[in-house]
Scaffold this motif. Structure first.
Motif, PDB file in Angstrom:
ATOM      1  N   LEU A   7       2.800  -7.024  -0.330  1.00  0.00           N
ATOM      2  CA  LEU A   7       1.601  -7.046  -1.168  1.00  0.00           C
ATOM      3  C   LEU A   7       0.880  -5.713  -1.107  1.00  0.00           C
ATOM      4  O   LEU A   7       0.501  -5.152  -2.148  1.00  0.00           O
ATOM      5  CB  LEU A   7       0.678  -8.177  -0.728  1.00  0.00           C
ATOM      6  CG  LEU A   7      -0.646  -8.286  -1.495  1.00  0.00           C
ATOM      7  CD1 LEU A   7      -0.414  -8.467  -2.988  1.00  0.00           C
ATOM      8  CD2 LEU A   7      -1.495  -9.415  -0.935  1.00  0.00           C
ATOM      9  N   ALA A   8       0.687  -5.187   0.101  1.00  0.00           N
ATOM     10  CA  ALA A   8       0.012  -3.894   0.234  1.00  0.00           C
ATOM     11  C   ALA A   8       0.782  -2.795  -0.496  1.00  0.00           C
ATOM     12  O   ALA A   8       0.187  -1.943  -1.170  1.00  0.00           O
ATOM     13  CB  ALA A   8      -0.152  -3.537   1.708  1.00  0.00           C
ATOM     14  N   THR A   9       2.097  -2.839  -0.376  1.00  0.00           N
ATOM     15  CA  THR A   9       2.925  -1.819  -1.023  1.00  0.00           C
ATOM     16  C   THR A   9       2.773  -1.861  -2.535  1.00  0.00           C
ATOM     17  O   THR A   9       2.599  -0.826  -3.193  1.00  0.00           O
ATOM     18  CB  THR A   9       4.399  -2.015  -0.633  1.00  0.00           C
ATOM     19  OG1 THR A   9       4.529  -1.898   0.786  1.00  0.00           O
ATOM     20  CG2 THR A   9       5.281  -0.975  -1.308  1.00  0.00           C
ATOM     21  N   PHE A  10       2.803  -3.058  -3.124  1.00  0.00           N
ATOM     22  CA  PHE A  10       2.656  -3.178  -4.570  1.00  0.00           C
ATOM     23  C   PHE A  10       1.245  -2.850  -5.039  1.00  0.00           C
ATOM     24  O   PHE A  10       1.045  -2.482  -6.203  1.00  0.00           O
ATOM     25  CB  PHE A  10       3.059  -4.575  -5.035  1.00  0.00           C
ATOM     26  CG  PHE A  10       4.551  -4.781  -5.074  1.00  0.00           C
ATOM     27  CD1 PHE A  10       5.349  -3.999  -5.902  1.00  0.00           C
ATOM     28  CD2 PHE A  10       5.157  -5.729  -4.271  1.00  0.00           C
ATOM     29  CE1 PHE A  10       6.727  -4.174  -5.937  1.00  0.00           C
ATOM     30  CE2 PHE A  10       6.533  -5.911  -4.305  1.00  0.00           C
ATOM     31  CZ  PHE A  10       7.324  -5.134  -5.131  1.00  0.00           C
ATOM     32  N   LEU A  11       0.272  -2.949  -4.142  1.00  0.00           N
ATOM     33  CA  LEU A  11      -1.090  -2.535  -4.473  1.00  0.00           C
ATOM     34  C   LEU A  11      -1.270  -1.028  -4.346  1.00  0.00           C
ATOM     35  O   LEU A  11      -2.305  -0.487  -4.739  1.00  0.00           O
ATOM     36  CB  LEU A  11      -2.097  -3.235  -3.555  1.00  0.00           C
ATOM     37  CG  LEU A  11      -2.330  -4.720  -3.812  1.00  0.00           C
ATOM     38  CD1 LEU A  11      -3.108  -5.335  -2.653  1.00  0.00           C
ATOM     39  CD2 LEU A  11      -3.084  -4.921  -5.123  1.00  0.00           C
ATOM     40  N   GLY A  12      -0.278  -0.358  -3.782  1.00  0.00           N
ATOM     41  CA  GLY A  12      -0.395   1.073  -3.557  1.00  0.00           C
ATOM     42  C   GLY A  12      -1.287   1.407  -2.381  1.00  0.00           C
ATOM     43  O   GLY A  12      -1.816   2.518  -2.283  1.00  0.00           O
ATOM     44  N   LEU A  13      -1.440   0.454  -1.457  1.00  0.00           N
ATOM     45  CA  LEU A  13      -2.281   0.649  -0.287  1.00  0.00           C
ATOM     46  C   LEU A  13      -1.419   0.879   0.948  1.00  0.00           C
ATOM     47  O   LEU A  13      -0.288   0.396   1.012  1.00  0.00           O
ATOM     48  CB  LEU A  13      -3.155  -0.586  -0.054  1.00  0.00           C
ATOM     49  CG  LEU A  13      -4.157  -0.947  -1.142  1.00  0.00           C
ATOM     50  CD1 LEU A  13      -4.813  -2.290  -0.819  1.00  0.00           C
ATOM     51  CD2 LEU A  13      -5.217   0.141  -1.272  1.00  0.00           C
ATOM     52  N   PRO A  14      -1.953   1.555   1.961  1.00  0.00           N
ATOM     53  CA  PRO A  14      -1.212   1.629   3.228  1.00  0.00           C
ATOM     54  C   PRO A  14      -1.015   0.222   3.773  1.00  0.00           C
ATOM     55  O   PRO A  14      -1.932  -0.604   3.704  1.00  0.00           O
ATOM     56  CB  PRO A  14      -2.151   2.443   4.136  1.00  0.00           C
ATOM     57  CG  PRO A  14      -3.079   3.152   3.223  1.00  0.00           C
ATOM     58  CD  PRO A  14      -3.235   2.282   2.005  1.00  0.00           C
ATOM     59  N   PRO A  15       0.154  -0.095   4.304  1.00  0.00           N
ATOM     60  CA  PRO A  15       0.392  -1.445   4.825  1.00  0.00           C
ATOM     61  C   PRO A  15      -0.333  -1.654   6.149  1.00  0.00           C
ATOM     62  O   PRO A  15       0.233  -1.471   7.229  1.00  0.00           O
ATOM     63  CB  PRO A  15       1.907  -1.503   4.975  1.00  0.00           C
ATOM     64  CG  PRO A  15       2.327  -0.086   5.165  1.00  0.00           C
ATOM     65  CD  PRO A  15       1.361   0.749   4.375  1.00  0.00           C
ATOM     66  N   GLN A  16      -1.590  -2.033   6.057  1.00  0.00           N
ATOM     67  CA  GLN A  16      -2.418  -2.338   7.232  1.00  0.00           C
ATOM     68  C   GLN A  16      -2.551  -3.852   7.268  1.00  0.00           C
ATOM     69  O   GLN A  16      -3.321  -4.423   6.504  1.00  0.00           O
ATOM     70  CB  GLN A  16      -3.770  -1.638   7.106  1.00  0.00           C
ATOM     71  CG  GLN A  16      -3.599  -0.128   7.110  1.00  0.00           C
ATOM     72  CD  GLN A  16      -4.777   0.658   6.575  1.00  0.00           C
ATOM     73  OE1 GLN A  16      -4.861   1.858   6.788  1.00  0.00           O
ATOM     74  NE2 GLN A  16      -5.676   0.014   5.879  1.00  0.00           N
ATOM     75  N   VAL A  17      -1.768  -4.496   8.128  1.00  0.00           N
ATOM     76  CA  VAL A  17      -1.662  -5.950   8.028  1.00  0.00           C
ATOM     77  C   VAL A  17      -1.741  -6.630   9.389  1.00  0.00           C
ATOM     78  O   VAL A  17      -1.339  -6.075  10.417  1.00  0.00           O
ATOM     79  CB  VAL A  17      -0.361  -6.383   7.317  1.00  0.00           C
ATOM     80  CG1 VAL A  17      -0.205  -5.686   5.975  1.00  0.00           C
ATOM     81  CG2 VAL A  17       0.852  -6.134   8.177  1.00  0.00           C
ATOM     82  N   ILE A  18      -2.277  -7.835   9.342  1.00  0.00           N
ATOM     83  CA  ILE A  18      -2.235  -8.779  10.459  1.00  0.00           C
ATOM     84  C   ILE A  18      -1.472  -9.980   9.927  1.00  0.00           C
ATOM     85  O   ILE A  18      -1.908 -10.617   8.968  1.00  0.00           O
ATOM     86  CB  ILE A  18      -3.648  -9.190  10.893  1.00  0.00           C
ATOM     87  CG1 ILE A  18      -4.457  -7.958  11.324  1.00  0.00           C
ATOM     88  CG2 ILE A  18      -3.591 -10.233  12.006  1.00  0.00           C
ATOM     89  CD1 ILE A  18      -5.958  -8.184  11.297  1.00  0.00           C
ATOM     90  N   ALA A  19      -0.314 -10.259  10.503  1.00  0.00           N
ATOM     91  CA  ALA A  19       0.538 -11.332  10.005  1.00  0.00           C
ATOM     92  C   ALA A  19       0.716 -12.411  11.063  1.00  0.00           C
ATOM     93  O   ALA A  19       0.403 -12.212  12.240  1.00  0.00           O
ATOM     94  CB  ALA A  19       1.900 -10.770   9.598  1.00  0.00           C
TER      95      ALA A  19
END
Length: 229
Positions: free
Chosen positions: A49-61
């Motif tokens: 999701l972050a990648t398709f938003l063009g955002l750095p992948p900063q995630v808590i999964a």
């Protein structure tokens, strides 16, 4: 200046039918502060999701079991005990409940997710016999996970890596697994469809549900207003 965000996915960035709401792609790509996606989903989903938003992948999964920020991935829980719980649950006649769909748990690193059609009473009975394991109901799945991790601790870790104070974040969520995030963020907003635990923990319970509620928060923050006013 807009604040950094900690955003859940299901029930928060989605429509009532479970689809990602198109406004996500209008409101988030140009957000002028870090956006951390904090979810119960398996690690690849928020990264995608972050990648398709063009955002750095900063995630808590995986409810805090996996944190990825600043190009570093940290696995914070051991999946052995959750998997043992699910194996015992199946041995006693329980069913995970996803049918032929194996993708729900295929890439899950630290926990196991069961369908909400699964026998909750039996699952909790089995889990009670295993130390340091809990069952969290997000409304979309029953997550069998370590008690040692949660999304709030994940946000603290992510904020530290980003050299930010967790209290600078605005968090938006909808369920029990967002309570810990709400506890460490400076401002916590529960969408109208949130469960009782999330509503009780939030600073503001929004009038709108799902992405309607999240969009109202983002629009208020962009305008320099307090969400919910």
């Amino acid at each position: 200046m807009v604040p950094p965000l900690a955003l859940d996915i299901d029930g928060t960035l989605t429509t009532p039918t479970g689809r990602i709401d198109g406004r996500v792609f209008e409101l988030l790509p140009d957000w002028d502060a870090p956006v951390v996606i904090a979810t119960g989903k398996a690690f690849p989903y928020p990264v995608a999701l972050a990648t398709f938003l063009g955002l750095p992948p900063q995630v808590i999964a995986e409810n805090g079991g996996v944190v990825h920020v600043a190009d570093e991935t940290t696995f914070l829980a051991d999946p052995d005990r959750p998997r043992a719980v699910v194996e015992a649950f199946e041995e006693r006649g329980g069913e995970i409940g996803w049918g032929d769909d194996t993708t729900v748990n295929r890439w899950r690193e630290t926990e196991v997710a069961l369908s909400t059609d699964a026998d909750e009473a039996l699952l909790r009975e089995v889990a009670a016999d295993v130390p340091d394991v809990e069952v969290v109901d997000t409304g979309y799945a029953f997550h069998v996970k370590s008690t040692s991790v949660n999304k709030g601790d994940g946000l603290v870790r992510a904020a530290e890596a980003l050299e930010l104070d967790p209290e600078s974040f605005v968090a938006v969520g909808d369920s029990e697994n967002d309570v810990s995030t709400f506890a460490v963020a400076g401002d916590a907003d529960a969408v109208a469809n949130a469960d009782a635990a999330a509503r009780d923990a939030a600073d503001v319970v929004l009038d709108e549900g799902f992405m309607d509620g999240t969009a109202s928060v983002l629009e208020a923050l962009s305008a320099g207003r307090t969400p919910g006013e």
